[in-house]
Design a protein around this motif. Structure first.
Motif, short mmCIF file in Angstrom:
data_model
loop_
_atom_site.label_atom_id
_atom_site.label_comp_id
_atom_site.label_asym_id
_atom_site.label_seq_id
_atom_site.Cartn_x
_atom_site.Cartn_y
_atom_site.Cartn_z
N PRO A 199 0.83 -1.21 0.00
CA PRO A 199 0.00 0.00 0.00
C PRO A 199 0.86 1.26 0.00
O PRO A 199 1.61 1.52 0.94
CB PRO A 199 -0.81 -0.11 1.30
N ILE A 200 0.77 2.03 -1.09
CA ILE A 200 1.53 3.28 -1.21
C ILE A 200 0.66 4.33 -1.90
O ILE A 200 -0.39 4.02 -2.46
CB ILE A 200 2.84 3.11 -2.00
N ALA A 201 1.14 5.57 -1.88
CA ALA A 201 0.56 6.65 -2.69
C ALA A 201 1.72 7.38 -3.37
O ALA A 201 2.76 7.61 -2.75
CB ALA A 201 -0.25 7.61 -1.83
N LEU A 202 1.52 7.73 -4.63
CA LEU A 202 2.55 8.41 -5.42
C LEU A 202 1.90 9.52 -6.22
O LEU A 202 0.98 9.27 -7.01
CB LEU A 202 3.23 7.41 -6.34
N VAL A 203 2.38 10.76 -6.02
CA VAL A 203 1.76 11.94 -6.62
C VAL A 203 2.84 12.85 -7.19
O VAL A 203 3.86 13.08 -6.55
CB VAL A 203 0.94 12.73 -5.57
N HIS A 204 2.61 13.36 -8.40
CA HIS A 204 3.44 14.43 -8.97
C HIS A 204 2.61 15.70 -8.92
O HIS A 204 1.55 15.78 -9.55
CB HIS A 204 3.83 14.08 -10.41
N ILE A 275 5.38 13.56 -4.24
CA ILE A 275 4.90 13.28 -2.89
C ILE A 275 4.64 11.78 -2.83
O ILE A 275 3.88 11.24 -3.65
CB ILE A 275 3.62 14.07 -2.57
N LEU A 276 5.29 11.10 -1.91
CA LEU A 276 5.14 9.66 -1.84
C LEU A 276 5.16 9.18 -0.40
O LEU A 276 5.74 9.82 0.48
CB LEU A 276 6.22 8.96 -2.65
N GLY A 277 4.49 8.08 -0.19
CA GLY A 277 4.46 7.48 1.13
C GLY A 277 3.79 6.13 1.05
O GLY A 277 3.16 5.78 0.05
N GLY A 278 3.95 5.35 2.10
CA GLY A 278 3.35 4.03 2.10
C GLY A 278 3.33 3.44 3.48
O GLY A 278 3.83 4.02 4.45
N GLN A 279 2.71 2.28 3.56
CA GLN A 279 2.60 1.57 4.81
C GLN A 279 3.91 0.82 5.07
O GLN A 279 4.27 -0.07 4.29
CB GLN A 279 1.43 0.59 4.72
N PRO A 280 4.64 1.15 6.10
CA PRO A 280 5.92 0.49 6.35
C PRO A 280 5.76 -1.02 6.49
O PRO A 280 4.81 -1.52 7.10
CB PRO A 280 6.40 1.12 7.66
N ILE A 281 6.70 -1.77 5.87
CA ILE A 281 6.67 -3.23 5.95
C ILE A 281 7.27 -3.72 7.26
O ILE A 281 6.83 -4.72 7.82
CB ILE A 281 7.41 -3.82 4.73
#
Length: 334
Positions: A199-204, A275-281
């Motif tokens: 699960p991540i999000a990636l935005v320009h 802008i990016l982020g995600g659920q740490p594994i």
């Protein structure tokens, strides 16, 4: 930096204003990406250099490729090389790039397109400019992000996603001063086209001069902002950032980015950020060259499988490169 845009941002769906109870994320660090060379010699900025992997999790590595204006005959790519245990996301802002892999994935991307390759159990691939671009030269600019896979998915079947610029979700800030291109994940209730294992999000995002973005962000995700072009500040404490700076944010619900009112002539249109982020594994990471696994034994197995030809065969013939030619830094087990 064309990527994909619209003439009137006010016709786009808008990200919601953060609620009164939302907690702004504080900036914990700002680092500067050192410059280097990748593959056959194209210039990159190592966006994550010097940042603890635990702050980046679930991301492993990111290169800003270019921005470079090639003369005729100069464009370069990477030779055939293997991967296992993670995903590569290649997003192109300017220029043209071709991908081919031993699992049958591949295609040509240009302004605003994305190639999303899940290496999973392993494959071989090559990335290179098309012949016509080598002959003509031209502008090249993009980035490649490595997304880790949890242990239970590291040996999943390889997969390739070809995401066209017109497929990304386009949003605007409430005042229309910021254009957001959602490549993957959910932002303000709007989802990008990228299908992710982790699960991540990636935005320009492109911010007009003087514009501010207060972006609602999942509290269980980490949060990173990398400046692709222009200058501004990050966080409500207004830490200054410019090209090549990576900001790491702490806990909270809101990411704040503000473009300087005056940009230089090269970035007159504003400030561009990823802008990016995600659920740490939160699993051990053992990475070396083109492999990202959980321990040393799995790395050794990956090398042995590659040498034995179990990661695939180059479609065009028997030629292979040694994994030592894959110019990516390794990491110790955390």
């Amino acid at each position: 930096m064309p990527a994909v845009t619209v003439d009137d941002l006010l016709v786009l769906p808008r990200v919601p204003e953060p609620g009164a109870a939302a907690v702004p994320r504080q900036v914990t660090s700002v680092t500067t990406a050192p410059s280097g060379f990748e593959g056959e010699g194209f210039p990159v900025r190592r966006a994550f250099a010097g940042v603890d992997l635990r702050a980046l999790d679930p991301f492993i590595h990111m290169d800003q490729m270019g921005e470079v204006e090639y003369a005729p005959g100069e464009p370069k790519g990477t030779p055939w090389h293997p991967h296992r245990g993670f995903e590569t996301v290649t997003y192109l802002l300017d220029g043209t790039f071709r991908h081919q892999d031993s699992h049958g994935g591949g295609g040509l991307i240009s302004d605003g397109d994305t190639q999303w390759m899940t290496a999973g159990s392993g494959l071989l691939h090559i990335e290179a400019p098309p012949e016509e671009l080598v002959v003509s030269g031209g502008l090249f600019h993009g980035f490649q992000l490595w997304v880790n896979l949890p242990a239970r998915q590291k040996m999943s079947p390889p997969r390739y996603q070809d995401i066209r610029a017109g497929q990304v979700s386009l949003l605007s800030s409430p005042d229309g001063g910021v254009l957001l291109r959602v490549i993957a994940g959910d932002v303000g209730g709007h989802s990008g086209p990228g299908i992710t294992h982790t699960p991540i999000a990636l935005v320009h995002a492109t911010l007009a001069p003087g514009a501010q973005l207060r972006l609602p962000w999942r509290a269980d995700f980490n949060a990173l902002v990398y400046t692709l072009a222009g200058a501004g500040t990050v966080g409500e404490e207004k830490r200054p950032v410019k090209l090549g700076n990576l900001a790491v944010f702490g806990a909270g619900d809101v990411i704040t980015v503000t473009a300087d009112p005056t940009q230089d002539s090269r970035n007159a249109a504003g400030m561009d950020v990823l802008i990016l982020g995600g659920q740490p594994i939160r699993e051990p990471v053992a990475a070396y060259g083109p492999f990202v696994m959980n321990n040393k034994a799995e790395l050794i197995q990956a090398f042995e499988d590659y040498q034995a030809g179990r990661l695939g065969v180059i479609p065009s013939g028997p030629r292979r490169v040694d994994v030592g030619d894959a110019d990516h830094p390794g990491h110790d087990v955390l």
